[in-house]
Design a protein around this motif. Structure first.
Motif, PDB file in Angstrom:
ATOM      1  N   ASP A  11      49.830  51.571  52.049  1.00  0.00           N
ATOM      2  CA  ASP A  11      49.852  50.130  52.314  1.00  0.00           C
ATOM      3  C   ASP A  11      51.289  49.643  52.421  1.00  0.00           C
ATOM      4  O   ASP A  11      52.170  50.164  51.752  1.00  0.00           O
TER       5      ASP A  11
ATOM      6  N   LYS B 275      46.208  40.378  49.265  1.00  0.00           N
ATOM      7  CA  LYS B 275      44.971  40.773  48.616  1.00  0.00           C
ATOM      8  C   LYS B 275      44.002  41.488  49.568  1.00  0.00           C
ATOM      9  O   LYS B 275      43.212  42.324  49.155  1.00  0.00           O
ATOM     10  N   LYS B 276      44.120  41.109  50.843  1.00  0.00           N
ATOM     11  CA  LYS B 276      43.160  41.638  51.818  1.00  0.00           C
ATOM     12  C   LYS B 276      43.017  43.161  51.784  1.00  0.00           C
ATOM     13  O   LYS B 276      43.990  43.882  51.801  1.00  0.00           O
ATOM     14  N   GLU B 277      41.811  43.639  51.760  1.00  0.00           N
ATOM     15  CA  GLU B 277      41.530  45.080  51.841  1.00  0.00           C
ATOM     16  C   GLU B 277      41.790  45.555  53.259  1.00  0.00           C
ATOM     17  O   GLU B 277      41.455  44.873  54.225  1.00  0.00           O
ATOM     18  N   ARG B 278      42.377  46.741  53.370  1.00  0.00           N
ATOM     19  CA  ARG B 278      42.556  47.276  54.721  1.00  0.00           C
ATOM     20  C   ARG B 278      41.248  47.892  55.203  1.00  0.00           C
ATOM     21  O   ARG B 278      40.627  48.677  54.517  1.00  0.00           O
TER      22      ARG B 278
END
Ligand SMILES: [Zn+2]
Length: 509
Positions: free
Chosen positions: A238, A183-186
Protein backbone atom coordinates in the motif's frame (compact mmCIF):
# COMPACT_ATOMS: atom_id res chain seq x y z
CA UNK A 1 -10.98 52.90 -3.45
CA UNK A 2 -8.77 49.91 -2.83
CA UNK A 3 -9.09 46.15 -2.19
CA UNK A 4 -6.58 43.41 -1.68
CA UNK A 5 -6.84 39.56 -1.65
CA UNK A 6 -4.58 36.52 -1.91
CA UNK A 7 -4.53 33.69 -4.39
CA UNK A 8 -2.01 31.25 -5.83
CA UNK A 9 -0.45 30.07 -9.08
CA UNK A 10 1.63 26.98 -9.85
CA UNK A 11 4.80 26.16 -11.73
CA UNK A 12 4.78 22.41 -11.86
CA UNK A 13 3.94 21.50 -8.28
CA UNK A 14 5.64 24.60 -6.89
CA UNK A 15 3.29 27.31 -5.69
CA UNK A 16 3.60 31.09 -5.87
CA UNK A 17 1.54 33.36 -3.67
CA UNK A 18 -0.17 36.04 -5.74
CA UNK A 19 -1.56 39.24 -4.28
CA UNK A 20 -4.47 40.78 -6.11
CA UNK A 21 -4.80 44.53 -5.62
CA UNK A 22 -7.67 46.52 -7.06
CA UNK A 23 -7.84 50.24 -7.46
CA UNK A 24 -11.08 51.91 -8.52
CA UNK A 25 -10.57 55.44 -9.79
CA UNK A 26 -12.66 57.97 -11.60
CA UNK A 27 -12.43 57.82 -15.36
CA UNK A 28 -13.88 56.06 -18.35
CA UNK A 29 -15.26 52.60 -17.41
CA UNK A 30 -12.48 50.18 -18.18
CA UNK A 31 -10.90 47.19 -16.46
CA UNK A 32 -7.25 46.27 -16.93
CA UNK A 33 -5.15 43.52 -15.36
CA UNK A 34 -1.43 44.15 -15.00
CA UNK A 35 1.44 42.01 -13.68
CA UNK A 36 2.36 39.34 -16.29
CA UNK A 37 -1.00 37.65 -16.65
CA UNK A 38 -1.31 34.96 -19.32
CA UNK A 39 -4.15 34.70 -21.83
CA UNK A 40 -6.45 32.76 -19.47
CA UNK A 41 -6.19 35.50 -16.86
CA UNK A 42 -6.84 38.26 -19.38
CA UNK A 43 -10.03 36.42 -20.30
CA UNK A 44 -10.83 36.54 -16.64
CA UNK A 45 -11.88 40.21 -17.06
CA UNK A 46 -15.04 39.14 -18.88
CA UNK A 47 -15.80 36.24 -16.54
CA UNK A 48 -15.39 38.39 -13.42
CA UNK A 49 -17.50 41.22 -14.81
CA UNK A 50 -20.35 38.91 -15.81
CA UNK A 51 -20.18 36.89 -12.60
CA UNK A 52 -20.41 40.01 -10.42
CA UNK A 53 -23.30 41.47 -12.45
CA UNK A 54 -25.21 38.20 -12.69
CA UNK A 55 -24.89 37.63 -8.96
CA UNK A 56 -26.70 40.93 -8.51
CA UNK A 57 -23.84 43.11 -7.29
CA UNK A 58 -22.93 46.44 -8.75
CA UNK A 59 -19.97 46.39 -11.12
CA UNK A 60 -18.27 49.79 -10.77
CA UNK A 61 -18.61 51.99 -13.85
CA UNK A 62 -15.15 53.46 -13.30
CA UNK A 63 -11.54 52.85 -14.19
CA UNK A 64 -10.57 49.57 -12.52
CA UNK A 65 -6.95 48.49 -12.33
CA UNK A 66 -6.15 45.02 -11.05
CA UNK A 67 -2.53 44.36 -10.21
CA UNK A 68 -1.16 40.85 -9.74
CA UNK A 69 2.07 40.79 -7.75
CA UNK A 70 4.87 39.89 -7.60
CA UNK A 71 5.08 41.21 -11.15
CA UNK A 72 8.07 39.16 -12.24
CA UNK A 73 6.33 35.78 -12.05
CA UNK A 74 4.37 34.56 -15.03
CA UNK A 75 0.90 33.69 -13.79
CA UNK A 76 -1.38 31.23 -15.47
CA UNK A 77 -4.60 29.43 -14.73
CA UNK A 78 -8.15 30.59 -14.24
CA UNK A 79 -8.11 29.85 -10.49
CA UNK A 80 -7.44 33.56 -9.78
CA UNK A 81 -10.93 34.67 -10.94
CA UNK A 82 -12.46 34.41 -7.49
CA UNK A 83 -9.70 36.41 -5.79
CA UNK A 84 -10.00 39.10 -8.48
CA UNK A 85 -13.77 39.35 -8.00
CA UNK A 86 -13.46 39.53 -4.19
CA UNK A 87 -10.76 42.18 -4.52
CA UNK A 88 -13.03 44.32 -6.77
CA UNK A 89 -16.03 43.87 -4.49
CA UNK A 90 -13.88 44.87 -1.50
CA UNK A 91 -12.61 47.96 -3.29
CA UNK A 92 -16.23 48.76 -4.11
CA UNK A 93 -17.04 48.40 -0.39
CA UNK A 94 -19.45 45.54 -0.80
CA UNK A 95 -17.36 43.27 1.44
CA UNK A 96 -16.55 44.11 5.02
CA UNK A 97 -14.19 41.67 6.66
CA UNK A 98 -11.30 42.74 8.86
CA UNK A 99 -9.53 39.42 8.44
CA UNK A 100 -9.66 39.26 4.66
CA UNK A 101 -5.86 38.99 4.61
CA UNK A 102 -5.99 35.62 6.37
CA UNK A 103 -7.97 34.01 3.52
CA UNK A 104 -6.72 32.63 0.24
CA UNK A 105 -9.22 32.40 -2.62
CA UNK A 106 -9.07 29.70 -5.28
CA UNK A 107 -11.74 29.27 -7.94
CA UNK A 108 -12.70 29.87 -11.54
CA UNK A 109 -15.84 31.93 -12.08
CA UNK A 110 -18.59 31.00 -14.49
CA UNK A 111 -20.51 33.80 -16.19
CA UNK A 112 -23.52 33.14 -13.95
CA UNK A 113 -21.46 33.54 -10.78
CA UNK A 114 -20.90 29.86 -10.02
CA UNK A 115 -17.47 28.86 -8.75
CA UNK A 116 -16.04 26.11 -10.95
CA UNK A 117 -13.38 23.45 -10.39
CA UNK A 118 -9.70 24.25 -10.88
CA UNK A 119 -6.54 22.28 -11.70
CA UNK A 120 -3.91 21.78 -9.02
CA UNK A 121 -6.02 22.61 -5.96
CA UNK A 122 -4.19 20.15 -3.70
CA UNK A 123 -0.62 21.30 -4.46
CA UNK A 124 -1.78 24.90 -3.98
CA UNK A 125 -3.29 24.14 -0.58
CA UNK A 126 -0.14 22.28 0.50
CA UNK A 127 1.99 25.21 -0.61
CA UNK A 128 -0.24 27.75 1.17
CA UNK A 129 -0.07 25.70 4.35
CA UNK A 130 3.73 25.89 4.17
CA UNK A 131 3.43 29.71 4.16
CA UNK A 132 1.33 29.55 7.33
CA UNK A 133 -2.07 30.29 5.79
CA UNK A 134 -4.93 28.69 7.69
CA UNK A 135 -8.05 29.52 5.69
CA UNK A 136 -8.70 28.64 2.11
CA UNK A 137 -11.84 29.12 0.03
CA UNK A 138 -12.03 26.42 -2.65
CA UNK A 139 -14.56 25.31 -5.28
CA UNK A 140 -16.91 22.67 -3.91
CA UNK A 141 -15.78 20.29 -6.66
CA UNK A 142 -12.20 20.39 -5.34
CA UNK A 143 -12.99 20.00 -1.66
CA UNK A 144 -12.46 16.23 -1.41
CA UNK A 145 -8.87 16.41 -2.65
CA UNK A 146 -8.02 19.41 -0.44
CA UNK A 147 -9.70 18.12 2.70
CA UNK A 148 -6.99 15.50 3.30
CA UNK A 149 -4.90 18.37 4.65
CA UNK A 150 -5.92 18.77 8.27
CA UNK A 151 -4.17 21.83 9.65
CA UNK A 152 -5.94 24.12 7.22
CA UNK A 153 -9.55 25.30 7.24
CA UNK A 154 -10.97 24.40 3.83
CA UNK A 155 -14.22 26.19 2.96
CA UNK A 156 -16.09 24.76 -0.03
CA UNK A 157 -18.18 27.21 -2.04
CA UNK A 158 -20.54 26.89 -4.98
CA UNK A 159 -21.00 30.48 -6.08
CA UNK A 160 -19.81 34.02 -5.63
CA UNK A 161 -22.82 35.04 -3.54
CA UNK A 162 -21.96 32.42 -0.92
CA UNK A 163 -18.43 33.77 -0.64
CA UNK A 164 -19.58 37.36 -0.21
CA UNK A 165 -22.22 36.47 2.39
CA UNK A 166 -19.76 34.25 4.24
CA UNK A 167 -17.16 37.04 4.40
CA UNK A 168 -19.81 39.54 5.52
CA UNK A 169 -20.92 37.22 8.31
CA UNK A 170 -24.35 36.63 6.81
CA UNK A 171 -23.83 32.97 5.97
CA UNK A 172 -22.11 30.20 7.85
CA UNK A 173 -19.92 27.73 5.99
CA UNK A 174 -18.24 24.94 7.93
CA UNK A 175 -14.68 24.05 7.09
CA UNK A 176 -14.40 20.51 5.83
CA UNK A 177 -11.88 17.74 6.35
CA UNK A 178 -11.72 13.99 5.86
CA UNK A 179 -10.99 12.09 9.05
CA UNK A 180 -9.06 9.18 7.61
CA UNK A 181 -8.44 9.45 3.88
CA UNK A 182 -6.33 6.25 3.76
CA UNK A 183 -9.01 4.02 5.27
CA UNK A 184 -10.28 2.76 1.94
CA UNK A 185 -9.62 -0.93 1.28
CA UNK A 186 -7.79 -1.63 -1.94
CA UNK A 187 -9.87 -3.66 -4.33
CA UNK A 188 -8.29 -4.78 -7.57
CA UNK A 189 -10.26 -6.11 -10.51
CA UNK A 190 -7.37 -8.43 -11.44
CA UNK A 191 -5.29 -10.97 -9.50
CA UNK A 192 -2.19 -13.07 -10.15
CA UNK A 193 -4.12 -16.23 -9.33
CA UNK A 194 -5.92 -15.80 -12.67
CA UNK A 195 -2.72 -16.60 -14.57
CA UNK A 196 -2.24 -20.36 -14.98
CA UNK A 197 1.36 -21.54 -15.02
CA UNK A 198 3.98 -19.04 -16.26
CA UNK A 199 5.85 -19.54 -13.00
CA UNK A 200 9.07 -17.92 -14.20
CA UNK A 201 7.42 -14.61 -15.04
CA UNK A 202 5.47 -14.55 -11.77
CA UNK A 203 8.66 -15.27 -9.87
CA UNK A 204 10.54 -12.50 -11.72
CA UNK A 205 7.73 -10.06 -10.94
CA UNK A 206 7.81 -10.98 -7.26
CA UNK A 207 11.56 -10.27 -7.15
CA UNK A 208 11.11 -7.02 -9.11
CA UNK A 209 8.41 -5.85 -6.69
CA UNK A 210 10.44 -6.84 -3.63
CA UNK A 211 13.69 -5.12 -4.65
CA UNK A 212 12.31 -2.20 -6.69
CA UNK A 213 13.92 -3.57 -9.86
CA UNK A 214 12.81 -2.60 -13.34
CA UNK A 215 11.89 -5.57 -15.48
CA UNK A 216 11.97 -6.46 -19.17
CA UNK A 217 9.95 -9.37 -20.55
CA UNK A 218 10.73 -10.93 -23.88
CA UNK A 219 8.40 -13.52 -25.35
CA UNK A 220 5.93 -14.32 -28.15
CA UNK A 221 2.53 -12.63 -28.42
CA UNK A 222 -0.08 -14.17 -26.15
CA UNK A 223 2.42 -15.46 -23.59
CA UNK A 224 0.87 -13.35 -20.83
CA UNK A 225 3.27 -10.40 -20.77
CA UNK A 226 0.53 -7.75 -20.59
CA UNK A 227 -1.57 -9.86 -18.24
CA UNK A 228 1.31 -10.08 -15.78
CA UNK A 229 2.22 -6.40 -16.08
CA UNK A 230 -1.35 -5.34 -15.29
CA UNK A 231 -1.23 -7.43 -12.13
CA UNK A 232 2.09 -6.01 -10.95
CA UNK A 233 0.55 -3.17 -8.87
CA UNK A 234 -1.50 -5.78 -6.97
CA UNK A 235 1.65 -7.19 -5.37
CA UNK A 236 3.15 -3.84 -4.39
CA UNK A 237 2.63 -2.63 -0.81
CA UNK A 238 0.00 0.00 0.00
CA UNK A 239 1.07 3.57 -0.53
CA UNK A 240 1.85 5.63 2.55
CA UNK A 241 -0.19 8.79 3.14
CA UNK A 242 2.75 10.92 1.94
CA UNK A 243 3.04 8.87 -1.26
CA UNK A 244 -0.71 9.12 -1.87
CA UNK A 245 -0.57 12.91 -1.45
CA UNK A 246 2.35 13.16 -3.92
CA UNK A 247 0.50 11.10 -6.51
CA UNK A 248 -2.76 13.00 -6.00
CA UNK A 249 -1.01 16.34 -6.50
CA UNK A 250 0.28 15.23 -9.90
CA UNK A 251 -3.15 14.03 -11.04
CA UNK A 252 -4.69 17.23 -9.69
CA UNK A 253 -2.40 19.38 -11.85
CA UNK A 254 -2.99 17.12 -14.86
CA UNK A 255 -6.77 17.40 -14.42
CA UNK A 256 -7.00 13.61 -14.20
CA UNK A 257 -8.31 13.26 -10.66
CA UNK A 258 -11.33 11.17 -11.55
CA UNK A 259 -12.67 10.39 -8.11
CA UNK A 260 -11.83 13.96 -6.92
CA UNK A 261 -10.34 12.51 -3.75
CA UNK A 262 -7.04 11.18 -2.44
CA UNK A 263 -5.61 8.48 -4.71
CA UNK A 264 -4.74 5.51 -2.56
CA UNK A 265 -3.99 3.01 -5.33
CA UNK A 266 -0.65 2.88 -7.05
CA UNK A 267 -0.89 4.19 -10.60
CA UNK A 268 -0.53 1.89 -13.60
CA UNK A 269 0.12 3.67 -16.87
CA UNK A 270 0.47 1.99 -20.23
CA UNK A 271 1.06 4.61 -22.95
CA UNK A 272 0.71 3.44 -26.56
CA UNK A 273 3.88 3.11 -28.63
CA UNK A 274 2.83 6.08 -30.76
CA UNK A 275 3.23 8.33 -27.69
CA UNK A 276 5.27 11.50 -28.25
CA UNK A 277 8.13 12.64 -26.03
CA UNK A 278 5.93 15.38 -24.60
CA UNK A 279 3.14 13.01 -23.64
CA UNK A 280 5.69 10.68 -22.06
CA UNK A 281 7.85 13.15 -20.13
CA UNK A 282 5.49 16.12 -19.89
CA UNK A 283 5.43 19.66 -21.28
CA UNK A 284 3.22 21.86 -23.40
CA UNK A 285 2.42 25.57 -23.25
CA UNK A 286 1.21 25.24 -19.68
CA UNK A 287 3.47 22.28 -18.84
CA UNK A 288 1.48 19.25 -17.76
CA UNK A 289 2.99 16.15 -16.18
CA UNK A 290 3.61 13.29 -18.64
CA UNK A 291 3.13 9.54 -18.33
CA UNK A 292 6.35 9.09 -16.35
CA UNK A 293 5.05 11.47 -13.67
CA UNK A 294 1.56 9.98 -13.78
CA UNK A 295 3.34 6.67 -12.98
CA UNK A 296 5.02 8.17 -9.88
CA UNK A 297 5.10 5.59 -7.04
CA UNK A 298 3.51 3.14 -9.47
CA UNK A 299 4.14 1.33 -12.71
CA UNK A 300 4.98 2.52 -16.21
CA UNK A 301 4.30 -0.32 -18.65
CA UNK A 302 5.79 0.00 -22.12
CA UNK A 303 4.41 -2.81 -24.24
CA UNK A 304 6.06 -3.51 -27.62
CA UNK A 305 8.93 -1.31 -26.53
CA UNK A 306 10.88 -1.50 -29.84
CA UNK A 307 7.86 0.10 -31.55
CA UNK A 308 8.39 3.32 -29.56
CA UNK A 309 10.46 5.96 -31.34
CA UNK A 310 14.08 5.66 -30.25
CA UNK A 311 14.26 9.32 -29.28
CA UNK A 312 11.19 8.88 -27.08
CA UNK A 313 12.85 5.96 -25.29
CA UNK A 314 16.08 7.86 -24.80
CA UNK A 315 14.32 10.64 -22.87
CA UNK A 316 13.45 8.04 -20.23
CA UNK A 317 17.03 7.59 -19.16
CA UNK A 318 17.52 10.74 -17.13
CA UNK A 319 14.29 10.47 -15.08
CA UNK A 320 14.97 6.76 -14.48
CA UNK A 321 18.26 7.79 -12.94
CA UNK A 322 16.96 10.75 -10.91
CA UNK A 323 13.35 9.87 -10.09
CA UNK A 324 12.21 13.24 -11.43
CA UNK A 325 12.00 15.20 -14.66
CA UNK A 326 13.08 18.75 -15.46
CA UNK A 327 10.90 20.45 -18.04
CA UNK A 328 12.33 23.55 -19.67
CA UNK A 329 10.06 26.52 -20.23
CA UNK A 330 10.63 29.84 -21.96
CA UNK A 331 11.92 31.60 -18.84
CA UNK A 332 12.10 28.92 -16.20
CA UNK A 333 12.32 25.19 -15.74
CA UNK A 334 10.06 23.12 -13.58
CA UNK A 335 10.28 19.75 -11.95
CA UNK A 336 7.78 16.92 -11.72
CA UNK A 337 8.48 13.80 -9.67
CA UNK A 338 8.83 10.61 -11.75
CA UNK A 339 9.85 7.78 -9.49
CA UNK A 340 8.26 4.83 -11.24
CA UNK A 341 8.96 1.17 -11.77
CA UNK A 342 9.39 0.33 -15.43
CA UNK A 343 7.97 -2.82 -16.93
CA UNK A 344 8.93 -3.25 -20.58
CA UNK A 345 7.76 -5.99 -22.90
CA UNK A 346 8.74 -7.03 -26.38
CA UNK A 347 8.42 -9.85 -28.86
CA UNK A 348 11.64 -11.72 -29.68
CA UNK A 349 11.43 -10.57 -33.33
CA UNK A 350 9.11 -8.48 -35.55
CA UNK A 351 6.83 -11.46 -36.35
CA UNK A 352 6.96 -12.70 -32.78
CA UNK A 353 7.79 -16.35 -33.47
CA UNK A 354 11.58 -16.40 -33.13
CA UNK A 355 12.59 -19.27 -30.84
CA UNK A 356 9.07 -20.71 -30.80
CA UNK A 357 9.11 -24.46 -31.49
CA UNK A 358 5.51 -24.58 -32.71
CA UNK A 359 5.61 -21.62 -35.11
CA UNK A 360 8.14 -20.61 -37.70
CA UNK A 361 9.74 -17.18 -37.73
CA UNK A 362 9.60 -15.32 -41.01
CA UNK A 363 12.12 -12.62 -40.08
CA UNK A 364 15.62 -12.24 -41.48
CA UNK A 365 18.58 -11.96 -39.11
CA UNK A 366 18.92 -8.35 -40.21
CA UNK A 367 15.32 -7.54 -39.40
CA UNK A 368 15.64 -9.10 -35.95
CA UNK A 369 18.84 -7.20 -35.21
CA UNK A 370 17.34 -3.89 -36.33
CA UNK A 371 14.25 -4.56 -34.22
CA UNK A 372 16.17 -5.37 -31.05
CA UNK A 373 18.65 -2.53 -31.58
CA UNK A 374 15.83 -0.03 -31.02
CA UNK A 375 16.45 -0.61 -27.32
CA UNK A 376 19.84 0.91 -26.64
CA UNK A 377 22.35 -0.59 -24.25
CA UNK A 378 22.18 2.42 -21.90
CA UNK A 379 18.42 1.87 -21.59
CA UNK A 380 18.82 -1.90 -21.10
CA UNK A 381 21.38 -1.01 -18.50
CA UNK A 382 18.71 0.65 -16.40
CA UNK A 383 16.58 -2.48 -16.37
CA UNK A 384 17.86 -4.96 -13.76
CA UNK A 385 15.78 -8.03 -14.50
CA UNK A 386 15.39 -9.53 -17.98
CA UNK A 387 13.14 -12.52 -18.33
CA UNK A 388 12.16 -14.76 -21.21
CA UNK A 389 8.51 -15.71 -21.28
CA UNK A 390 7.63 -19.01 -22.95
CA UNK A 391 4.33 -19.59 -24.75
CA UNK A 392 1.65 -20.89 -22.38
CA UNK A 393 1.76 -24.69 -22.13
CA UNK A 394 -1.45 -26.53 -22.90
CA UNK A 395 -1.00 -28.56 -19.71
CA UNK A 396 -0.83 -25.31 -17.70
CA UNK A 397 -4.19 -24.18 -19.06
CA UNK A 398 -5.76 -27.51 -18.02
CA UNK A 399 -4.02 -27.59 -14.65
CA UNK A 400 -6.22 -27.33 -11.58
CA UNK A 401 -3.22 -26.44 -9.45
CA UNK A 402 -3.99 -23.57 -7.10
CA UNK A 403 -2.10 -20.44 -8.06
CA UNK A 404 -0.66 -17.93 -5.57
CA UNK A 405 -3.00 -14.99 -5.07
CA UNK A 406 -1.77 -11.42 -5.32
CA UNK A 407 -2.36 -11.04 -1.58
CA UNK A 408 -0.08 -14.00 -0.81
CA UNK A 409 2.68 -12.67 -3.05
CA UNK A 410 2.26 -9.17 -1.63
CA UNK A 411 2.77 -10.47 1.88
CA UNK A 412 6.16 -11.92 0.91
CA UNK A 413 7.07 -8.74 -0.98
CA UNK A 414 6.19 -6.54 1.99
CA UNK A 415 8.41 -8.57 4.32
CA UNK A 416 11.36 -8.22 1.94
CA UNK A 417 10.75 -4.47 1.59
CA UNK A 418 10.71 -4.06 5.35
CA UNK A 419 14.07 -5.87 5.65
CA UNK A 420 15.57 -3.44 3.13
CA UNK A 421 13.99 -0.42 4.79
CA UNK A 422 15.62 -1.29 8.09
CA UNK A 423 18.96 -2.25 6.53
CA UNK A 424 19.31 0.98 4.53
CA UNK A 425 17.56 3.32 6.97
CA UNK A 426 20.53 5.60 7.63
CA UNK A 427 21.89 5.56 4.09
CA UNK A 428 19.45 7.58 2.02
CA UNK A 429 18.13 4.89 -0.33
CA UNK A 430 15.30 2.44 0.07
CA UNK A 431 15.87 -0.75 -1.81
CA UNK A 432 18.31 -3.11 -3.46
CA UNK A 433 17.70 -1.65 -6.91
CA UNK A 434 18.99 1.71 -5.63
CA UNK A 435 21.91 0.23 -3.71
CA UNK A 436 24.98 2.24 -4.79
CA UNK A 437 27.80 0.04 -6.10
CA UNK A 438 30.19 1.20 -3.37
CA UNK A 439 28.07 -0.66 -0.79
CA UNK A 440 28.01 -3.97 -2.67
CA UNK A 441 30.87 -5.54 -0.68
CA UNK A 442 29.22 -4.61 2.57
CA UNK A 443 25.67 -5.71 1.80
CA UNK A 444 26.13 -8.46 -0.79
CA UNK A 445 29.07 -10.55 0.45
CA UNK A 446 29.45 -13.93 -1.23
CA UNK A 447 30.68 -17.34 -0.04
CA UNK A 448 33.68 -18.80 -1.83
CA UNK A 449 31.42 -21.25 -3.69
CA UNK A 450 29.18 -18.42 -4.93
CA UNK A 451 32.21 -16.50 -6.11
CA UNK A 452 33.19 -19.52 -8.23
CA UNK A 453 29.72 -19.61 -9.75
CA UNK A 454 29.98 -15.91 -10.57
CA UNK A 455 33.32 -16.46 -12.23
CA UNK A 456 32.00 -19.28 -14.39
CA UNK A 457 29.00 -17.22 -15.42
CA UNK A 458 31.30 -14.33 -16.19
CA UNK A 459 33.27 -16.54 -18.61
CA UNK A 460 30.21 -18.09 -20.16
CA UNK A 461 28.04 -15.00 -20.66
CA UNK A 462 30.85 -12.42 -20.97
CA UNK A 463 29.17 -10.31 -18.30
CA UNK A 464 30.29 -6.72 -17.99
CA UNK A 465 31.20 -5.24 -14.61
CA UNK A 466 27.86 -3.43 -14.41
CA UNK A 467 26.03 -6.65 -15.19
CA UNK A 468 27.83 -8.42 -12.36
CA UNK A 469 26.84 -5.61 -9.99
CA UNK A 470 23.21 -5.89 -11.00
CA UNK A 471 23.39 -9.62 -10.55
CA UNK A 472 24.52 -9.14 -6.95
CA UNK A 473 21.64 -6.79 -6.24
CA UNK A 474 19.11 -9.25 -7.62
CA UNK A 475 20.68 -12.06 -5.56
CA UNK A 476 20.36 -9.77 -2.51
CA UNK A 477 16.63 -9.38 -3.18
CA UNK A 478 16.18 -13.14 -3.64
CA UNK A 479 17.82 -13.74 -0.26
CA UNK A 480 15.66 -10.99 1.31
CA UNK A 481 12.52 -12.70 0.03
CA UNK A 482 13.59 -15.75 2.02
CA UNK A 483 14.40 -13.60 5.03
CA UNK A 484 18.05 -14.71 4.78
CA UNK A 485 20.90 -12.45 5.72
CA UNK A 486 23.33 -14.60 3.75
CA UNK A 487 23.27 -14.86 -0.05
CA UNK A 488 23.40 -18.53 -1.03
CA UNK A 489 24.61 -20.30 -4.19
CA UNK A 490 21.04 -20.88 -5.33
CA UNK A 491 20.29 -17.14 -5.09
CA UNK A 492 23.27 -16.34 -7.31
CA UNK A 493 22.30 -19.03 -9.82
CA UNK A 494 18.78 -17.68 -10.05
CA UNK A 495 20.04 -14.10 -10.44
CA UNK A 496 22.30 -15.19 -13.31
CA UNK A 497 19.21 -16.27 -15.23
CA UNK A 498 17.87 -12.70 -15.12
CA UNK A 499 21.10 -11.29 -16.58
CA UNK A 500 21.98 -13.89 -19.20
CA UNK A 501 19.26 -12.90 -21.68
CA UNK A 502 20.93 -9.66 -22.68
CA UNK A 503 23.92 -11.43 -24.20
CA UNK A 504 21.63 -13.87 -26.03
CA UNK A 505 19.60 -11.16 -27.76
CA UNK A 506 21.75 -8.07 -27.74
CA UNK A 507 25.29 -9.42 -27.60
CA UNK A 508 27.86 -7.85 -25.35
CA UNK A 509 29.30 -4.39 -25.13
ZN1 LIG B 1 10.12 -13.47 -36.54
Amino acid sequence: MYGRTNTCSLQGLEGNLVEVETDIARGLPRMTIVGLPDAAIRESVERVRSAIKNTGYEFPMSRITVNLSPANIKKDGSQMDLAIAISILTANQLIHNENLESFVFLGELQLNGDVGAILGALPMVIFLRSLGYKKCIVPKENVEECAVIHDMEIYPVENLREVVEFLNGELEISSYYIENPMKKERVYSVDFSEIQGQEQIKRAMEIAAAGGHNILMIGPPGSGKSMSAKRFPTILPDMTFEEAVEVTQIYSVAGLLNSKELMTERPFRAPHHTASSVSLIGGGRIPKPGEISLSHHGVLFLDEIPEFQSKVLEVLRQPMEEGMIHIARANASLIYPANFQLIAALNPCPCGNYGNQNQSCSCSVNQIQRYLAKISHPLLDRIDIHVEVAPVEYSDLQSKKKQSTSAEIRERVEKAIEIQRIRYKELGFRNNANLPDKYLKEFCPLEESSKKIMEMAYQKYKFSARSLNKLLKIARTIADLKGNDKIEDGDVLEAIRYRSIESKYWGNV
